[in-house]
Write a protein that holds these residues in place. Structure first.
Motif, mmCIF file in Angstrom:
data_model
loop_
_atom_site.group_PDB
_atom_site.id
_atom_site.type_symbol
_atom_site.label_atom_id
_atom_site.label_comp_id
_atom_site.label_asym_id
_atom_site.label_seq_id
_atom_site.Cartn_x
_atom_site.Cartn_y
_atom_site.Cartn_z
ATOM 1 N N GLY A 35 8.215 9.432 3.612
ATOM 2 C CA GLY A 35 8.558 10.252 4.769
ATOM 3 C C GLY A 35 10.040 10.272 5.078
ATOM 4 N N GLY A 36 10.879 10.081 4.049
ATOM 5 C CA GLY A 36 12.314 10.091 4.265
ATOM 6 C C GLY A 36 12.856 8.804 4.838
ATOM 7 N N ARG A 37 11.999 7.793 5.030
ATOM 8 C CA ARG A 37 12.441 6.531 5.602
ATOM 9 C C ARG A 37 13.152 5.671 4.571
ATOM 10 N NH1 ARG A 37 7.483 7.574 8.095
ATOM 11 N NH2 ARG A 37 6.388 6.677 6.316
ATOM 12 N N ASP A 38 13.990 4.765 5.046
ATOM 13 C CA ASP A 38 14.669 3.801 4.190
ATOM 14 C C ASP A 38 13.603 2.894 3.568
ATOM 15 O OD1 ASP A 38 16.066 1.655 3.075
ATOM 16 O OD2 ASP A 38 17.585 1.657 4.655
ATOM 17 N N PRO A 39 13.529 2.820 2.228
ATOM 18 C CA PRO A 39 12.511 1.975 1.592
ATOM 19 C C PRO A 39 12.574 0.525 2.042
ATOM 20 C CG PRO A 39 13.531 3.416 -0.023
ATOM 21 C CD PRO A 39 14.333 3.567 1.248
ATOM 22 N N ARG A 40 13.775 0.069 2.412
ATOM 23 C CA ARG A 40 13.883 -1.319 2.866
ATOM 24 C C ARG A 40 13.158 -1.541 4.184
ATOM 25 N NH1 ARG A 40 20.301 -1.607 2.444
ATOM 26 N NH2 ARG A 40 19.910 0.434 3.349
ATOM 27 N N ILE A 41 13.159 -0.529 5.030
ATOM 28 C CA ILE A 41 12.437 -0.646 6.298
ATOM 29 C C ILE A 41 10.943 -0.677 6.049
ATOM 30 C CG2 ILE A 41 11.914 0.534 8.466
ATOM 31 C CD1 ILE A 41 14.769 1.590 8.473
ATOM 32 N N VAL A 42 10.474 0.191 5.144
ATOM 33 C CA VAL A 42 9.058 0.199 4.796
ATOM 34 C C VAL A 42 8.656 -1.154 4.220
ATOM 35 C CG1 VAL A 42 7.283 1.273 3.361
ATOM 36 C CG2 VAL A 42 9.078 2.681 4.401
ATOM 37 N N ALA A 66 -1.529 -3.780 2.925
ATOM 38 C CA ALA A 66 -0.279 -3.398 3.589
ATOM 39 C C ALA A 66 0.388 -2.234 2.874
ATOM 40 C CB ALA A 66 0.668 -4.597 3.654
ATOM 41 N N ALA A 67 0.337 -2.226 1.542
ATOM 42 C CA ALA A 67 0.925 -1.121 0.782
ATOM 43 C C ALA A 67 0.246 0.197 1.124
ATOM 44 C CB ALA A 67 0.819 -1.400 -0.719
ATOM 45 N N LEU A 68 -1.074 0.167 1.259
ATOM 46 C CA LEU A 68 -1.807 1.388 1.601
ATOM 47 C C LEU A 68 -1.537 1.814 3.040
ATOM 48 C CD1 LEU A 68 -5.143 0.555 -0.213
ATOM 49 C CD2 LEU A 68 -3.688 2.533 -0.693
ATOM 50 N N PHE A 69 -1.477 0.855 3.950
ATOM 51 C CA PHE A 69 -1.227 1.175 5.348
ATOM 52 C C PHE A 69 0.144 1.824 5.548
ATOM 53 C CE2 PHE A 69 -4.622 -1.538 7.314
ATOM 54 C CZ PHE A 69 -5.054 -0.598 8.237
ATOM 55 N N THR A 70 1.130 1.449 4.734
ATOM 56 C CA THR A 70 2.493 1.925 4.951
ATOM 57 C C THR A 70 2.859 3.132 4.104
ATOM 58 O OG1 THR A 70 3.283 0.233 3.373
ATOM 59 C CG2 THR A 70 3.360 -0.324 5.714
ATOM 60 N N THR A 71 1.872 3.793 3.517
ATOM 61 C CA THR A 71 2.124 5.057 2.823
ATOM 62 C C THR A 71 1.643 6.204 3.700
ATOM 63 O OG1 THR A 71 -0.023 4.967 1.713
ATOM 64 C CG2 THR A 71 1.846 4.056 0.531
ATOM 65 N N ASP A 72 2.421 7.261 3.775
ATOM 66 C CA ASP A 72 2.014 8.416 4.576
ATOM 67 C C ASP A 72 0.756 9.065 4.006
ATOM 68 O OD1 ASP A 72 3.968 8.142 6.459
ATOM 69 O OD2 ASP A 72 5.319 9.631 5.596
ATOM 70 N N GLY A 73 0.647 9.078 2.671
ATOM 71 C CA GLY A 73 -0.502 9.722 2.050
ATOM 72 C C GLY A 73 -1.788 8.934 2.198
ATOM 73 N N GLY A 74 -1.685 7.617 2.413
ATOM 74 C CA GLY A 74 -2.865 6.796 2.584
ATOM 75 C C GLY A 74 -3.644 6.524 1.323
ATOM 76 N N TYR A 81 -7.068 4.762 -4.686
ATOM 77 C CA TYR A 81 -7.612 3.875 -3.661
ATOM 78 C C TYR A 81 -7.120 4.378 -2.314
ATOM 79 C CZ TYR A 81 -7.951 1.273 -7.973
ATOM 80 O OH TYR A 81 -8.205 0.924 -9.274
ATOM 81 N N VAL A 82 -8.051 4.633 -1.429
ATOM 82 C CA VAL A 82 -7.769 5.357 -0.200
ATOM 83 C C VAL A 82 -8.059 4.486 1.012
ATOM 84 C CG1 VAL A 82 -8.315 7.412 1.170
ATOM 85 C CG2 VAL A 82 -8.373 7.510 -1.347
ATOM 86 N N ILE A 83 -7.160 4.536 1.997
ATOM 87 C CA ILE A 83 -7.425 3.905 3.279
ATOM 88 C C ILE A 83 -7.464 4.996 4.335
ATOM 89 C CG2 ILE A 83 -4.956 3.433 3.721
ATOM 90 C CD1 ILE A 83 -5.974 0.829 5.126
ATOM 91 N N GLU A 84 -8.570 5.097 5.026
ATOM 92 C CA GLU A 84 -8.718 6.106 6.069
ATOM 93 C C GLU A 84 -8.013 5.639 7.345
ATOM 94 O OE1 GLU A 84 -9.928 8.913 5.450
ATOM 95 O OE2 GLU A 84 -11.373 8.727 3.815
#
Length: 244
Positions: A82-89, A114-122, A166-169
């Motif tokens: 989402g255009g965010r700094d990867p270090r912040i993610v 945590a990786a799934l939670f912090t992706t915009d696509g999920g 692998y999907v997180i709703e």
């Protein structure tokens, strides 16, 4: 003290603090570093239970040149940041992992979640997770199986690439709570059956019957509360115009 690079002495203090059971914030105050620096350092080097100062320092020194001239960071598998700094993610993910581990979730399972939670696509593929977490495919596969059993994620087949994703709703926690509630009800039913066989007037039978009744009341309250707040937060999602 150049930049945010940790010295061997810093890392030895971190290791000592972890052995003492200090929080990351307390360790950070001890060495004069932000909590986020300590969190990243520990999670990049095995987590609080496996952190070793000397090994972490050698790894850090080996990647010093790469950190001075980092390659452009792209999100794996098309899961944009989402255009965010990867270090912040990464920082948000590391802090989430720490809390999940403290709550009892195994380390690798916490990292994948945590990786799934912090992706915009999920959603992420196994290849995405291997690249992002720098772990083996076998580790990812084991974590996925565990999280599926907890009803936190599900598998889907990408219709274009045919790769498994692998999907997180958005309401994954609700789904997991409800699955856990069903398991607890089965335990309550087993306790009731055991109490009848042993005799509810006996100490063992009374213990089982009391446990059963306690579980039923607690789970009933939990389910009603979860369903109410699920309806509030997920059944009627905000329209795009409301979020602009």
């Amino acid at each position: 003290m150049p930049g945010d690079r940790l010295t061997l002495q810093d890392r030895q203090q971190i290791a000592a603090g972890l052995r003492e059971g200090l929080t990351y914030a307390a360790v950070g105050r001890r060495i004069g570093r932000p909590t986020s620096t300590v969190t990243r350092e520990v999670m990049r080097n095995g987590g609080p239970r496996a952190y070793h100062a000397e090994a972490a320092h050698q790894l850090g020194a080996g990647h010093a040149c790469q950190r001075r001239n980092p390659a452009p960071v792209t999100s794996p598998g098309g899961a944009d940041l989402g255009g965010r700094d990867p270090r912040i993610v990464e920082e948000v993910g590391a802090q989430s992992v720490e809390l999940m581990i403290q709550a009892g979730l195994p380390q690798m399972m916490a990292k994948v979640l945590a990786a799934l939670f912090t992706t915009d696509g999920g959603s992420l593929t196994s290849v995405d997770l291997v690249r992002r977490l720098r772990v083996s495919p076998a580790s990812v596969s084991k974590a996925i199986g565990y999280l599926e059993n907890q009803a936190l994620i599900k598998r889907e087949r990408d219709p274009r690439s045919r790769a498994e994703r692998y999907v997180i709703e958005d309401d994954a926690v609700f789904t997991s709570i409800m699955a856990g509630a069903r398991n607890q009800i089965r335990i309550a039913e087993a306790c009731t059956a055991g109490a009848r066989k042993l005799g509810v007037a006996t100490p063992a039978g009374a213990r089982l019957e009391n446990t059963s009744q306690f579980l039923r009341h607690v789970i009933d309250d939990l389910v009603r509360s979860a369903e109410h707040w699920h309806a509030v937060h997920f059944t009627h999602p905000r329209q795009a115009s409301e979020t602009d």
